[in-house]
Design a protein around this motif. Structure first.
Motif, PDB file in Angstrom:
ATOM      1  N   THR A 210       0.800  -1.219   0.000  1.00  0.00           N
ATOM      2  CA  THR A 210       0.000   0.000   0.000  1.00  0.00           C
ATOM      3  C   THR A 210       0.834   1.271   0.000  1.00  0.00           C
ATOM      4  OG1 THR A 210      -0.112   0.182   2.423  1.00  0.00           O
ATOM      5  CG2 THR A 210      -1.740  -1.243   1.348  1.00  0.00           C
ATOM      6  N   LEU A 211       2.153   1.119   0.020  1.00  0.00           N
ATOM      7  CA  LEU A 211       3.051   2.273   0.071  1.00  0.00           C
ATOM      8  C   LEU A 211       4.127   2.143  -0.993  1.00  0.00           C
ATOM      9  CD1 LEU A 211       3.862   2.359   3.915  1.00  0.00           C
ATOM     10  CD2 LEU A 211       1.972   3.538   2.767  1.00  0.00           C
ATOM     11  N   VAL A 212       4.645   3.287  -1.405  1.00  0.00           N
ATOM     12  CA  VAL A 212       5.894   3.335  -2.151  1.00  0.00           C
ATOM     13  C   VAL A 212       6.890   4.044  -1.240  1.00  0.00           C
ATOM     14  CG1 VAL A 212       7.093   4.185  -4.191  1.00  0.00           C
ATOM     15  CG2 VAL A 212       4.711   3.415  -4.377  1.00  0.00           C
ATOM     16  N   VAL A 213       7.959   3.365  -0.892  1.00  0.00           N
ATOM     17  CA  VAL A 213       8.925   3.893   0.069  1.00  0.00           C
ATOM     18  C   VAL A 213      10.257   4.113  -0.622  1.00  0.00           C
ATOM     19  CG1 VAL A 213      10.141   3.493   2.248  1.00  0.00           C
ATOM     20  CG2 VAL A 213       7.761   2.739   1.990  1.00  0.00           C
ATOM     21  N   GLU A 214      10.716   5.348  -0.573  1.00  0.00           N
ATOM     22  CA  GLU A 214      12.024   5.703  -1.142  1.00  0.00           C
ATOM     23  C   GLU A 214      12.911   6.176   0.002  1.00  0.00           C
ATOM     24  OE1 GLU A 214      14.137   9.035  -4.038  1.00  0.00           O
ATOM     25  OE2 GLU A 214      11.954   9.048  -3.759  1.00  0.00           O
ATOM     26  N   GLU A 215      13.953   5.430   0.260  1.00  0.00           N
ATOM     27  CA  GLU A 215      14.868   5.790   1.338  1.00  0.00           C
ATOM     28  C   GLU A 215      16.096   6.468   0.757  1.00  0.00           C
ATOM     29  OE1 GLU A 215      16.959   3.935   5.331  1.00  0.00           O
ATOM     30  OE2 GLU A 215      15.575   2.721   4.125  1.00  0.00           O
ATOM     31  N   ARG A 216      16.286   7.734   1.117  1.00  0.00           N
ATOM     32  CA  ARG A 216      17.466   8.482   0.688  1.00  0.00           C
ATOM     33  C   ARG A 216      18.431   8.602   1.858  1.00  0.00           C
ATOM     34  NH1 ARG A 216      15.175  13.564  -2.988  1.00  0.00           N
ATOM     35  NH2 ARG A 216      13.666  12.347  -4.243  1.00  0.00           N
ATOM     36  N   SER A 217      19.597   9.135   1.587  1.00  0.00           N
ATOM     37  CA  SER A 217      20.608   9.237   2.639  1.00  0.00           C
ATOM     38  C   SER A 217      20.167  10.169   3.767  1.00  0.00           C
ATOM     39  CB  SER A 217      21.933   9.733   2.052  1.00  0.00           C
ATOM     40  OG  SER A 217      21.769  11.029   1.471  1.00  0.00           O
ATOM     41  N   ASP A 218      19.364  11.192   3.418  1.00  0.00           N
ATOM     42  CA  ASP A 218      19.008  12.196   4.422  1.00  0.00           C
ATOM     43  C   ASP A 218      17.508  12.320   4.668  1.00  0.00           C
ATOM     44  OD1 ASP A 218      18.346  13.243   1.970  1.00  0.00           O
ATOM     45  OD2 ASP A 218      19.066  15.273   2.427  1.00  0.00           O
ATOM     46  N   ARG A 219      16.687  11.441   4.094  1.00  0.00           N
ATOM     47  CA  ARG A 219      15.237  11.508   4.288  1.00  0.00           C
ATOM     48  C   ARG A 219      14.579  10.248   3.767  1.00  0.00           C
ATOM     49  NH1 ARG A 219      14.752  16.623   0.453  1.00  0.00           N
ATOM     50  NH2 ARG A 219      16.663  16.922   1.626  1.00  0.00           N
ATOM     51  N   VAL A 220      13.341  10.060   4.147  1.00  0.00           N
ATOM     52  CA  VAL A 220      12.531   8.966   3.617  1.00  0.00           C
ATOM     53  C   VAL A 220      11.270   9.571   3.010  1.00  0.00           C
ATOM     54  CG1 VAL A 220      11.161   6.918   4.199  1.00  0.00           C
ATOM     55  CG2 VAL A 220      13.419   7.243   5.226  1.00  0.00           C
ATOM     56  N   VAL A 221      10.943   9.132   1.799  1.00  0.00           N
ATOM     57  CA  VAL A 221       9.749   9.600   1.094  1.00  0.00           C
ATOM     58  C   VAL A 221       8.766   8.441   1.011  1.00  0.00           C
ATOM     59  CG1 VAL A 221       8.845  10.658  -1.004  1.00  0.00           C
ATOM     60  CG2 VAL A 221      11.201  11.162  -0.259  1.00  0.00           C
ATOM     61  N   VAL A 222       7.568   8.661   1.520  1.00  0.00           N
ATOM     62  CA  VAL A 222       6.531   7.620   1.522  1.00  0.00           C
ATOM     63  C   VAL A 222       5.321   8.134   0.758  1.00  0.00           C
ATOM     64  CG1 VAL A 222       4.938   6.275   2.938  1.00  0.00           C
ATOM     65  CG2 VAL A 222       7.303   6.590   3.679  1.00  0.00           C
ATOM     66  N   THR A 223       4.880   7.354  -0.213  1.00  0.00           N
ATOM     67  CA  THR A 223       3.686   7.675  -0.992  1.00  0.00           C
ATOM     68  C   THR A 223       2.601   6.660  -0.679  1.00  0.00           C
ATOM     69  OG1 THR A 223       5.062   8.560  -2.779  1.00  0.00           O
ATOM     70  CG2 THR A 223       2.756   8.073  -3.298  1.00  0.00           C
ATOM     71  N   LEU A 224       1.461   7.144  -0.179  1.00  0.00           N
ATOM     72  CA  LEU A 224       0.314   6.270   0.043  1.00  0.00           C
ATOM     73  C   LEU A 224      -0.216   5.843  -1.321  1.00  0.00           C
ATOM     74  CD1 LEU A 224      -1.544   8.431   2.738  1.00  0.00           C
ATOM     75  CD2 LEU A 224       0.315   6.785   3.084  1.00  0.00           C
ATOM     76  N   ARG A 225      -0.407   4.530  -1.508  1.00  0.00           N
ATOM     77  CA  ARG A 225      -0.779   4.076  -2.850  1.00  0.00           C
ATOM     78  C   ARG A 225      -1.787   2.926  -2.780  1.00  0.00           C
ATOM     79  NH1 ARG A 225       0.087   1.243  -7.511  1.00  0.00           N
ATOM     80  NH2 ARG A 225       0.494   2.490  -9.393  1.00  0.00           N
ATOM     81  N   ARG A 226      -3.059   3.301  -2.788  1.00  0.00           N
ATOM     82  CA  ARG A 226      -4.163   2.348  -2.991  1.00  0.00           C
ATOM     83  C   ARG A 226      -5.087   2.988  -4.030  1.00  0.00           C
ATOM     84  NH1 ARG A 226      -7.732   0.778   1.479  1.00  0.00           N
ATOM     85  NH2 ARG A 226      -8.132  -1.044   0.154  1.00  0.00           N
ATOM     86  N   PRO A 227      -4.685   3.002  -5.286  1.00  0.00           N
ATOM     87  CA  PRO A 227      -5.400   3.791  -6.292  1.00  0.00           C
ATOM     88  C   PRO A 227      -6.867   3.423  -6.456  1.00  0.00           C
ATOM     89  CG  PRO A 227      -3.810   2.296  -7.317  1.00  0.00           C
ATOM     90  CD  PRO A 227      -3.509   2.307  -5.852  1.00  0.00           C
ATOM     91  N   ALA A 228      -7.221   2.166  -6.231  1.00  0.00           N
ATOM     92  CA  ALA A 228      -8.617   1.766  -6.400  1.00  0.00           C
ATOM     93  C   ALA A 228      -9.504   2.258  -5.259  1.00  0.00           C
ATOM     94  CB  ALA A 228      -8.722   0.243  -6.505  1.00  0.00           C
TER      95      ALA A 228
END
Length: 254
Positions: free
Chosen positions: A12-30
């Motif tokens: 249900t998430l897209v998680v991008e872990e960078r060196s100085d932050r974490v980006v989380v996108t909620l993803r349940r398009p339906a």
């Protein structure tokens, strides 16, 4: 070796872990990114990693929506025992207490539990189509995952009661005018602007940010806590190096 959040699969998430932050996108398009039990569990995993290795968090939603609420199908099946477990509220409070700053980039609807998740973040930036609302009484329940007290702290009692009791939704302009959001930016720049805020934060001392957040979130007047936090910072190497660089740029002048 510890496995990071980004190394494990998410539904249900897209998680991008960078060196100085974490980006989380909620993803349940339906389901307009509605917050269900699976998403709650996956967000707990993200929080666990951020508590172990503190980084700022950027939280946003897929497809022009932040989160259209909690999953109504799941809510309908919940009873007294589930309510007492605080399934959503425990997560949102955990987000609130993350060591380093959190930003919600809200592109569109943030309703019900989605709004409460955004309220739990330290800062919010809105796209022009953002809408915040808590329509829970229309479904026979209340906004019990923080909105009944957190929204009052953010925008004041009058506006909070307009949202919680009168069913008012706050569009991007209204959210900006009452201080709920930091800024309203074009949709195609929303995430970039959130990153720009984190970029500014990253130039500050991580320890100073962490202690500033901890002290700011403490209730009431707390001069002793302020002094203790400052005492820790005054002894840090980072403070010594930063102030030395500042004075060198000023030619030794304060």
């Amino acid at each position: 070796m510890n496995e990071s959040a980004a190394d494990r699969p998410y539904d249900t998430l897209v998680v991008e872990e960078r060196s100085d932050r974490v980006v989380v996108t909620l993803r349940r398009p339906a389901a307009r990114n509605a917050i269900n039990g699976r998403m709650i569990a996956e967000l707990h995993r993200v929080c666990e990693d951020l508590e172990r290795v503190p980084k700022p968090l950027l939280l946003t939603g897929h497809g022009g929506v932040f989160a259209g609420g909690a999953d109504i199908g799941e809510l309908r099946r919940r009873g007294r025992e589930e309510a007492l477990q605080g399934i959503n509220s425990r997560l949102f409070e955990r987000v609130r207490r993350l060591p380093l700053p959190t930003i919600a980039a809200v592109p569109g609807w943030a309703l019900g539990g989605g709004a409460e998740l955004a309220y739990a973040c330290d800062l919010r930036i809105a796209g022009p189509d953002a809408v915040f609302g808590n329509p829970e009484p229309g479904l026979g329940i209340l906004a019990a995952a923080g909105a009944c007290w957190r929204l009052r702290e953010l925008v004041g009692e009058s506006v909070a009661k307009q949202v919680l009791l009168a069913g008012r939704s706050l569009d991007a302009r209204a959210a900006l005018s009452c201080g709920l959001v930091l800024d309203v930016v074009p949709a195609d720049r929303l995430v970039d602007e959130a990153h720009a805020v984190l970029d500014r934060m990253s130039r500050s001392s991580a320890l100073a940010l962490r202690l500033t957040k901890l002290v700011t979130d403490a209730s009431g007047a707390h001069p002793v806590t302020d002094d203790l936090a400052q005492a820790v910072l005054f002894e840090s190497t980072d403070k010594e190096e930063r102030m030395t660089r500042f004075l060198e740029k000023k030619g030794g002048r304060a």
